[in-house]
Design an enzyme around this catalytic site. Sequence first.
Site, short mmCIF file in Angstrom:
data_model
loop_
_atom_site.label_atom_id
_atom_site.label_comp_id
_atom_site.label_asym_id
_atom_site.label_seq_id
_atom_site.Cartn_x
_atom_site.Cartn_y
_atom_site.Cartn_z
N GLU A 81 0.83 -1.20 0.00
CA GLU A 81 0.00 0.00 0.00
C GLU A 81 0.87 1.26 0.00
O GLU A 81 1.85 1.35 0.73
CB GLU A 81 -0.91 0.01 1.22
CG GLU A 81 -1.88 -1.16 1.30
CD GLU A 81 -2.96 -1.12 0.23
OE1 GLU A 81 -3.11 -0.07 -0.41
OE2 GLU A 81 -3.64 -2.14 0.04
N ARG A 91 -17.37 -1.38 6.71
CA ARG A 91 -18.46 -2.08 6.02
C ARG A 91 -19.06 -3.16 6.89
O ARG A 91 -20.26 -3.46 6.82
CB ARG A 91 -17.91 -2.68 4.71
CG ARG A 91 -18.91 -3.50 3.91
CD ARG A 91 -18.26 -4.07 2.65
NE ARG A 91 -17.09 -4.88 2.95
CZ ARG A 91 -17.13 -6.17 3.29
NH1 ARG A 91 -18.29 -6.81 3.38
NH2 ARG A 91 -16.01 -6.84 3.52
N CYS A 144 -7.38 -2.59 8.53
CA CYS A 144 -6.08 -2.60 7.85
C CYS A 144 -5.57 -1.17 7.64
O CYS A 144 -4.45 -0.83 8.03
CB CYS A 144 -6.17 -3.32 6.51
SG CYS A 144 -6.35 -5.10 6.65
N HIS A 168 -1.23 -5.79 1.58
CA HIS A 168 -2.43 -6.62 1.52
C HIS A 168 -2.12 -7.89 0.72
O HIS A 168 -1.37 -7.84 -0.27
CB HIS A 168 -3.59 -5.88 0.86
CG HIS A 168 -4.49 -5.18 1.82
ND1 HIS A 168 -4.72 -3.82 1.80
CD2 HIS A 168 -5.22 -5.67 2.87
CE1 HIS A 168 -5.56 -3.50 2.78
NE2 HIS A 168 -5.89 -4.61 3.43
#
Length: 215
Positions: A81, A91, A144, A168
């Site tokens: 990232e 979510r 994360c 990731h």
Amino acid sequence: MSKKVLLTGFDPFGGESMNPSLEAVKQLNGRIAEGIFMVSYEIPTVFHESISVLTKVIQKEEPDIVICVGQAGGRAQLTPELVAINLNDARIPDNQNQQPVDEPIDVNGPAAYFSNLPVKSMVQECIAAGIPAAVSHSAGTFVCNHLFYGLMHYIHTEASHLRGGFIHIPYLPQQVLHKTAPSLGLDTITQGLLVAAVASANDTPERKIIGGSLH
């Protein structure tokens, strides 16, 4: 003198029985390779507690490099990232049933932090080793990204000598037996993390190349 690389993985979340990030970093715990010593720790998939646990581990281990690793179901490659944003927007609930929506991680922090690892070079080194990898411009807004932001905030405010970032990784094959999603084998993921750790610890220069997407 060898460098110490701290690797972290999360416990399972979202109904999964395993988390590939934890399984992979456990494979590297205590490993010595190409002048680096690796140590791994488990991090809870919990807002705020994850940052607290990571901070304590950093202070205990005093690493040179910190690479936090997390599961990104649906991705087909290892994706280092580039940037963490100051936003919690969950979510699904975390492992303590917290589900913040549109909340800052740190009300006094900047909008974003960039990784200070050679992200594009890590990707290129993985590809050269035959491991699927790509730069990601979005770590999401779940735990994360939360941990990634917390790590970079700690580096910028408390430990400027430290280098850190986030990677990731896809599902493991056994996680997709009953779902349609890409996966990578544990050995491939583990080797990719090793390649990325070595590239980071060896101060591999960042490459000025085009690459990256919002996964």
